[in-house]
Design an enzyme around this catalytic site. Structure first.
Site, PDB file in Angstrom:
ATOM      1  N   SER A  50      68.216 -24.933  48.470  1.00 14.20           N
ATOM      2  CA  SER A  50      68.816 -26.153  47.989  1.00 14.20           C
ATOM      3  C   SER A  50      70.396 -26.274  48.149  1.00 14.20           C
ATOM      4  O   SER A  50      70.971 -27.066  48.480  1.00 14.20           O
ATOM      5  CB  SER A  50      68.233 -26.538  46.644  1.00 14.20           C
ATOM      6  OG  SER A  50      68.583 -25.552  45.520  1.00 14.20           O
TER       7      SER A  50
ATOM      8  N   HIS B 106      60.310 -22.540  47.313  1.00 13.04           N
ATOM      9  CA  HIS B 106      61.724 -22.754  46.483  1.00 13.04           C
ATOM     10  C   HIS B 106      61.056 -23.392  45.250  1.00 13.04           C
ATOM     11  O   HIS B 106      60.500 -23.272  44.417  1.00 13.04           O
ATOM     12  CB  HIS B 106      62.529 -23.842  47.275  1.00 13.04           C
ATOM     13  CG  HIS B 106      64.016 -23.511  46.651  1.00 13.04           C
ATOM     14  ND1 HIS B 106      64.372 -22.808  45.754  1.00 13.04           N
ATOM     15  CD2 HIS B 106      65.017 -24.434  47.043  1.00 13.04           C
ATOM     16  CE1 HIS B 106      65.715 -23.159  45.439  1.00 13.04           C
ATOM     17  NE2 HIS B 106      66.137 -23.964  46.342  1.00 13.04           N
TER      18      HIS B 106
ATOM     19  N   HIS C 169      60.922 -11.749  42.672  1.00 12.06           N
ATOM     20  CA  HIS C 169      62.034 -12.732  43.233  1.00 12.06           C
ATOM     21  C   HIS C 169      62.841 -11.962  44.267  1.00 12.06           C
ATOM     22  O   HIS C 169      62.930 -10.688  44.346  1.00 12.06           O
ATOM     23  CB  HIS C 169      62.973 -12.814  41.965  1.00 12.06           C
ATOM     24  CG  HIS C 169      64.128 -13.711  42.056  1.00 12.06           C
ATOM     25  ND1 HIS C 169      65.237 -13.492  42.768  1.00 12.06           N
ATOM     26  CD2 HIS C 169      64.147 -15.122  42.014  1.00 12.06           C
ATOM     27  CE1 HIS C 169      65.794 -14.616  42.992  1.00 12.06           C
ATOM     28  NE2 HIS C 169      65.344 -15.561  42.133  1.00 12.06           N
TER      29      HIS C 169
ATOM     30  N   ARG D  42      66.365 -16.324  32.917  1.00 12.89           N
ATOM     31  CA  ARG D  42      65.899 -17.889  32.725  1.00 12.89           C
ATOM     32  C   ARG D  42      64.557 -17.932  32.163  1.00 12.89           C
ATOM     33  O   ARG D  42      64.451 -18.839  31.402  1.00 12.89           O
ATOM     34  CB  ARG D  42      65.974 -18.661  33.943  1.00 12.89           C
ATOM     35  CG  ARG D  42      67.620 -18.825  34.687  1.00 12.89           C
ATOM     36  CD  ARG D  42      67.402 -19.296  36.062  1.00 12.89           C
ATOM     37  NE  ARG D  42      66.567 -18.697  36.994  1.00 12.89           N
ATOM     38  CZ  ARG D  42      66.191 -19.086  38.213  1.00 12.89           C
ATOM     39  NH1 ARG D  42      66.632 -20.194  38.838  1.00 12.89           N
ATOM     40  NH2 ARG D  42      65.524 -18.117  38.735  1.00 12.89           N
TER      41      ARG D  42
ATOM     42  N   ASP E 266      60.006 -19.562  37.006  1.00 15.29           N
ATOM     43  CA  ASP E 266      58.568 -20.732  37.272  1.00 15.29           C
ATOM     44  C   ASP E 266      57.487 -20.167  36.323  1.00 15.29           C
ATOM     45  O   ASP E 266      56.659 -20.945  35.925  1.00 15.29           O
ATOM     46  CB  ASP E 266      58.288 -20.619  38.720  1.00 15.29           C
ATOM     47  CG  ASP E 266      59.451 -21.103  39.588  1.00 15.29           C
ATOM     48  OD1 ASP E 266      59.983 -22.042  39.200  1.00 15.29           O
ATOM     49  OD2 ASP E 266      59.647 -20.537  40.712  1.00 15.29           O
TER      50      ASP E 266
END
Length: 444
Positions: free
Chosen positions: A240, A270, A318, A327, A375
């Site tokens: 992005s 993504h 990742h 995160r 996620d």
């Protein structure tokens, strides 16, 4: 001093650094490219520059040199909250400075002044079939606002000046980050709440206002603040951010650029991954834990069943990180500090998977990074608060990611970065160089 004036000082101080690097050290080699990098998506090739954030394989993301915990700690908090306002974070992303009380108030007022989404945008969204994916609606809504682009008008005027171009990008970028939560809330209400739209409350900060506009509880205000900040940026190589940078490098205005960035974010490799992780977790819960409390032994066996059947464990691994995504950790801490949420069965399951999965994946041996990414946790929080429409999760991601993407392209124009144009080679060339043991570099 206003945000734009602080930013102007930062830009004028930074430009000579970039000019000197290009002029005096432009031929200094900083990396080499291998065939697997060339074919494999340019992985790890150092070919982008951003000072907004940096992703360290061991430490995770740093915003302007600060870790997530440092960022949350130092920025001014929303009233009655342990989390900063998104407005304070926006000031910080652009300038690298913590805003003063006066600067924060001015930035928040500017946010509110820019929140107005033109009525025609809502009409365009309403004209789309109701079962259109919300990311399509979001991207379309951003693109529809392009006709009002200040940067486009500036370029078309014939008065284009590369030294002041950033100021016009800044105007568009600020409009986008102020408007996108309003647009996202409108889409949510249209699709999932029988078009029960809620007016903006101009007394609230961005995160609290988003919670208000989608009919959420006061508790959800901190969820929104945390979520938008955590998802804002992940250095400029992700799809992005890179797409936004690439499109804008052609001097396409920020509306064109971020609409394209959102289209990249919508991909399953993504931003779409967060909804896929939650879907998998719910199915996992139904299959293995519907009539019993999860135990380490049960989950270990179930995870091996998953891997042995040829499936992956979503939310683990990742491309860059080699430790638990901070995160993920930050969201986990939020869950543990929220009384009802820490006792939620779905969170308990995710938490126990976190205890078991890294060991299983390490023993399995086919995963470079056996640790959870962002996620793994984000969907569970949304689910708990009643935002259970999976396909909206990437829209939430897109609202947050606008902050980083827009900050980056303001600086792209400020420093006059060139149009991005890598050089391609053919498979024949690669095969020839492979046989030779490398490409012969022509002498200058």
């Amino acid at each position: 001093m206003s945000l734009k004036k602080v930013l102007r000082q930062k830009i004028e101080a930074h430009r000579p650094r970039t000019t000197r690097l290009m002029k005096e050290f432009g031929k200094v080699k900083i990396d080499e490219v291998t065939i697997d990098q060339c074919i494999g998506g340019a992985r790890d090739i150092r070919a982008l520059v951003t000072d907004i954030s940096y992703l360290d394989p061991q430490e995770g993301i740093r915003f302007r040199g600060k870790t997530i915990s440092e960022t949350f700690e130092m920025l001014p908090k929303a009233e009655g909250s342990n989390y900063p306002t998104v407005e304070a974070f926006w000031f910080f992303l652009l300038t690298g400075e913590v805003p003063s009380e006066e600067q924060l108030e001015a930035t928040m007022l500017e946010f509110k002044a820019r929140q107005h989404v033109p009525h025609y945008v809502f009409e365009i969204i309403r004209a789309m079939p109701i079962d259109t994916h919300p990311m399509t609606m979001l991207s379309t809504g951003i693109l529809a606002m392009q006709k009002d682009s200040v940067f486009h008008e500036f370029y078309s005027s014939g008065q284009f000046n590369k030294n002041t171009a950033w100021e016009y990008v800044y105007e568009d970028a600020f409009d986008i980050v102020a408007r996108i939560p309003v647009l996202a809330a409108y889409i949510y209400n249209l699709k999932y709440r029988d078009n029960k739209q809620i007016e903006i409350n101009r007394k609230l900060d961005m995160g609290a206002n988003f919670a208000h506009m989608i009919g959420q509880s006061k508790e959800y205000e901190d969820v929104a603040r945390m979520y938008f900040i955590l998802h804002s940026d992940h250095e400029s190589g992700n799809v992005s951010a890179h797409t936004t940078h690439l499109v804008h490098s052609a001097l396409s205005d920020p509306y064109y650029a971020y609409s394209a960035g959102l289209n990249g974010l919508a991909g399953p490799l993504h931003g779409l991954a967060n909804q896929e992780v939650l879907y998998w977790t719910l199915k996992f819960q139904q299959k293995y834990c519907s009539d019993q409390e999860p135990t380490r032994e049960l989950l270990t066996a179930a995870l091996w069943d998953t891997l042995n059947s040829g499936q992956v464990i979503p939310g683990y691994g990742h491309a860059v990180l080699r430790k638990t995504d901070p995160r993920y950790t930050s969201q986990r801490e939020f869950c543990l500090n929220t009384p009802g949420l820490r006792d939620d069965p779905l969170f308990k399951l995710v938490s126990m998977i976190y205890e078991v999965a890294p060991g299983v994946l390490t023993e399995h041996g086919k995963t470079k990074n056996p640790w959870p990414n962002v996620d793994s946790q984000s969907g569970v929080i949304q689910w708990y608060y009643g935002v259970r429409e999976f396909d909206f999760y990437t829209v939430l991601f897109g609202v947050g990611r606008a902050l980083g993407c827009m900050a980056n392209i303001v600086w792209d124009r400020a420093l006059g970065y060139a149009i991005e144009r890598p050089k391609s080679v053919t498979t024949d060339m690669l095969e020839k160089w492979a046989e030779q043991g490398g490409r012969e570099i022509p002498k200058a």
